[in-house]
Design an enzyme around this catalytic site. Structure first.
Site, PDB file in Angstrom:
ATOM      1  N   ASP A   4      37.790  40.459  60.355  1.00 28.33           N
ATOM      2  CA  ASP A   4      38.959  40.942  59.987  1.00 28.33           C
ATOM      3  C   ASP A   4      39.917  39.851  60.678  1.00 28.33           C
ATOM      4  OD1 ASP A   4      41.766  41.936  59.826  1.00 28.33           O
ATOM      5  OD2 ASP A   4      40.824  44.103  60.326  1.00 28.33           O
TER       6      ASP A   4
ATOM      7  N   GLY B  95      46.089  43.796  50.758  1.00 25.14           N
ATOM      8  CA  GLY B  95      45.227  42.862  51.238  1.00 25.14           C
ATOM      9  C   GLY B  95      45.459  42.366  52.716  1.00 25.14           C
ATOM     10  N   VAL B  96      45.292  41.051  52.916  1.00 31.08           N
ATOM     11  CA  VAL B  96      45.676  40.352  54.184  1.00 31.08           C
ATOM     12  C   VAL B  96      46.982  40.767  54.651  1.00 31.08           C
ATOM     13  CG1 VAL B  96      45.580  38.240  55.443  1.00 31.08           C
ATOM     14  CG2 VAL B  96      43.797  38.519  53.843  1.00 31.08           C
ATOM     15  N   ASP B  97      47.714  40.515  53.651  1.00 33.10           N
ATOM     16  CA  ASP B  97      49.368  40.664  53.962  1.00 33.10           C
ATOM     17  C   ASP B  97      49.598  42.054  54.727  1.00 33.10           C
ATOM     18  OD1 ASP B  97      52.019  40.025  54.180  1.00 33.10           O
ATOM     19  OD2 ASP B  97      52.195  40.293  51.639  1.00 33.10           O
TER      20      ASP B  97
ATOM     21  N   THR C 241      41.863  34.614  46.819  1.00 33.80           N
ATOM     22  CA  THR C 241      40.681  35.284  46.464  1.00 33.80           C
ATOM     23  C   THR C 241      40.545  36.692  46.249  1.00 33.80           C
ATOM     24  OG1 THR C 241      39.594  35.417  48.367  1.00 33.80           O
ATOM     25  CG2 THR C 241      39.480  33.121  47.262  1.00 33.80           C
TER      26      THR C 241
ATOM     27  N   ILE D 235      43.724  39.771  45.369  1.00 38.53           N
ATOM     28  CA  ILE D 235      44.594  40.225  44.469  1.00 38.53           C
ATOM     29  C   ILE D 235      44.884  39.155  43.489  1.00 38.53           C
ATOM     30  CG2 ILE D 235      46.844  40.936  44.000  1.00 38.53           C
ATOM     31  CD1 ILE D 235      46.427  42.808  46.854  1.00 38.53           C
TER      32      ILE D 235
HETATM   33  N1  AR6 Z   1      40.675  39.705  57.063  1.00 39.93           N
HETATM   34  C1  AR6 Z   1      40.274  38.635  56.390  1.00 39.93           C
HETATM   35  N2  AR6 Z   1      40.306  38.718  55.131  1.00 39.93           N
HETATM   36  C2  AR6 Z   1      40.762  39.610  54.148  1.00 39.93           C
HETATM   37  C3  AR6 Z   1      41.493  40.829  54.843  1.00 39.93           C
HETATM   38  C4  AR6 Z   1      41.301  40.924  56.249  1.00 39.93           C
HETATM   39  N3  AR6 Z   1      41.974  41.949  56.985  1.00 39.93           N
HETATM   40  N4  AR6 Z   1      41.786  41.549  54.067  1.00 39.93           N
HETATM   41  C5  AR6 Z   1      41.285  41.063  52.941  1.00 39.93           C
HETATM   42  N5  AR6 Z   1      40.861  39.917  52.979  1.00 39.93           N
HETATM   43  P1  AR6 Z   1      44.216  38.942  49.412  1.00 39.93           P
HETATM   44  P2  AR6 Z   1      45.596  37.033  47.795  1.00 39.93           P
HETATM   45  C6  AR6 Z   1      40.166  38.969  51.802  1.00 39.93           C
HETATM   46  O1  AR6 Z   1      44.096  39.933  48.337  1.00 39.93           O
HETATM   47  O2  AR6 Z   1      44.348  36.890  46.597  1.00 39.93           O
HETATM   48  C7  AR6 Z   1      48.886  40.633  48.657  1.00 39.93           C
HETATM   49  O3  AR6 Z   1      49.603  41.887  48.108  1.00 39.93           O
HETATM   50  C8  AR6 Z   1      40.094  39.359  50.545  1.00 39.93           C
HETATM   51  O4  AR6 Z   1      38.553  39.897  50.533  1.00 39.93           O
HETATM   52  O5  AR6 Z   1      44.730  39.585  50.743  1.00 39.93           O
HETATM   53  O6  AR6 Z   1      45.988  35.712  48.026  1.00 39.93           O
HETATM   54  C9  AR6 Z   1      50.166  39.542  48.726  1.00 39.93           C
HETATM   55  O7  AR6 Z   1      51.201  40.288  49.252  1.00 39.93           O
HETATM   56  C10 AR6 Z   1      40.207  38.249  49.958  1.00 39.93           C
HETATM   57  O8  AR6 Z   1      39.011  37.443  49.890  1.00 39.93           O
HETATM   58  O9  AR6 Z   1      45.024  37.742  49.030  1.00 39.93           O
HETATM   59  C11 AR6 Z   1      50.059  39.070  47.461  1.00 39.93           C
HETATM   60  O10 AR6 Z   1      51.085  39.696  46.617  1.00 39.93           O
HETATM   61  C12 AR6 Z   1      41.029  37.380  50.520  1.00 39.93           C
HETATM   62  O11 AR6 Z   1      41.080  37.917  52.022  1.00 39.93           O
HETATM   63  C13 AR6 Z   1      48.703  38.888  46.931  1.00 39.93           C
HETATM   64  O12 AR6 Z   1      48.130  40.115  47.679  1.00 39.93           O
HETATM   65  C14 AR6 Z   1      42.515  37.287  50.066  1.00 39.93           C
HETATM   66  O13 AR6 Z   1      42.727  38.495  49.424  1.00 39.93           O
HETATM   67  C15 AR6 Z   1      48.136  37.533  47.500  1.00 39.93           C
HETATM   68  O14 AR6 Z   1      46.721  37.690  47.043  1.00 39.93           O
END
Ligand code: AR6
Length: 167
Positions: free
Chosen positions: A9, A31-33, A122, A124
Site C-alpha cells: 500500500d 483508488g490511490v487518490d 492502471t 480506474i
Molecule cells: N497503494 C498502491 N497501489 C494502489 C493503492 C494503494 N493504496 N490503491 C490502488 N492501487 P487508480 P488511475 C493501484 O485507480 O488508474 C481516482 O479516482 C491500483 O490497483 O488509483 O490512475 C483518481 O481521482 C492500480 O493498479 O488510479 C482519478 O480519477 C493503480 O494503483 C482516477 O482514479 C492505479 O489505480 C485515476 O485512475
C-alpha cells in the site's frame, strides 16, 4: 539511481515523496487518490484547494505534476500527477511517460532523494498493466533524474509480477 519494486500500500511507504494518481480536479477520488487523502488527512486537500485557486483554476493538465504536504503520511511530500485515461484508438503513451518524468522533476526540485510511485493509470483509468509497466520503467530509466531511490509500489501480486518481469 536504483529502481526497486514493492508489493503493498503506497500510503504506508516511508519515502521523501509519494506520488498520487490523481485527476485534474485535484480534489480527490477513488483508488490511490482516495487512500492518500484518507490516510494523509485534510491538510492535503486543503493545499490542493489552494493550488486550484492560485495556479490550476482549469485543473492540473494530464501528464503534469504538482507537490503538496504529505499530511500524516510517513513522507514529506505528495506529488499529484494526472495520468491519461487509456484509449484503444489513440496513443497516449507519452502522456503516461510524462507523469513519471514530471513527478521526478518536481521531486528533484524539492530535494527528494526517494520517491514511491503507484502504477499510474492502471486502475480506474484502465491502462493494461504490462504496457503501463513498460512505459513507466522506460520513462524513469531515461529521465536522468538525480533522485536516488525510485520505488514502484504495486498493490497486488499480479501487478508486482508484471513489473518484475519487465524490470
Ligand atoms: N497503494 C498502491 N497501489 C494502489 C493503492 C494503494 N493504496 N490503491 C490502488 N492501487 P487508480 P488511475 C493501484 O485507480 O488508474 C481516482 O479516482 C491500483 O490497483 O488509483 O490512475 C483518481 O481521482 C492500480 O493498479 O488510479 C482519478 O480519477 C493503480 O494503483 C482516477 O482514479 C492505479 O489505480 C485515476 O485512475
Amino acid at each position: 539511481m536504483e529502481i526497486t519494486l514493492v508489493q503493498g500500500d503506497i500510503t504506508e511507504q516511508r519515502a521523501d515523496a509519494v506520488v498520487n494518481a490523481a485527476n485534474s480536479s485535484l480534489l480527490g477520488g477513488g483508488g490511490v487518490d482516495g487512500a492518500i487523502h484518507r490516510r494523509g488527512g485534510p491538510e492535503i486537500l486543503q493545499e490542493c484547494r489552494g493550488l486550484r485557486a492560485s495556479r490550476y483554476g482549469r485543473g492540473l493538465p494530464t501528464g503534469r505534476a504538482v507537490a503538496t504536504t504529505a499530511g500524516r503520511l510517513p513522507a514529506k511530500w505528495v506529488i499529484h500527477t494526472v495520468g491519461p485515461v487509456h484509449s484503444a484508438s489513440e496513443d497516449r503513451s507519452d502522456l503516461l511517460a510524462s507523469c513519471y518524468r514530471e513527478s521526478l522533476r518536481v521531486a528533484e526540485s524539492l530535494g527528494a532523494r526517494s520517491v514511491a510511485f503507484p502504477a499510474i493509470s492502471t486502475g480506474i483509468f484502465g491502462w493494461p498493466m504490462d504496457d503501463a509497466a513498460r512505459i513507466a520503467l522506460d520513462a524513469v530509466r531515461q529521465s536522468g533524474t538525480a533522485v536516488e531511490d525510485v520505488r514502484f509500489v504495486l498493490f497486488d501480486h499480479d501487478a508486482y509480477a508484471v513489473f518484475e518481469a519487465r524490470l
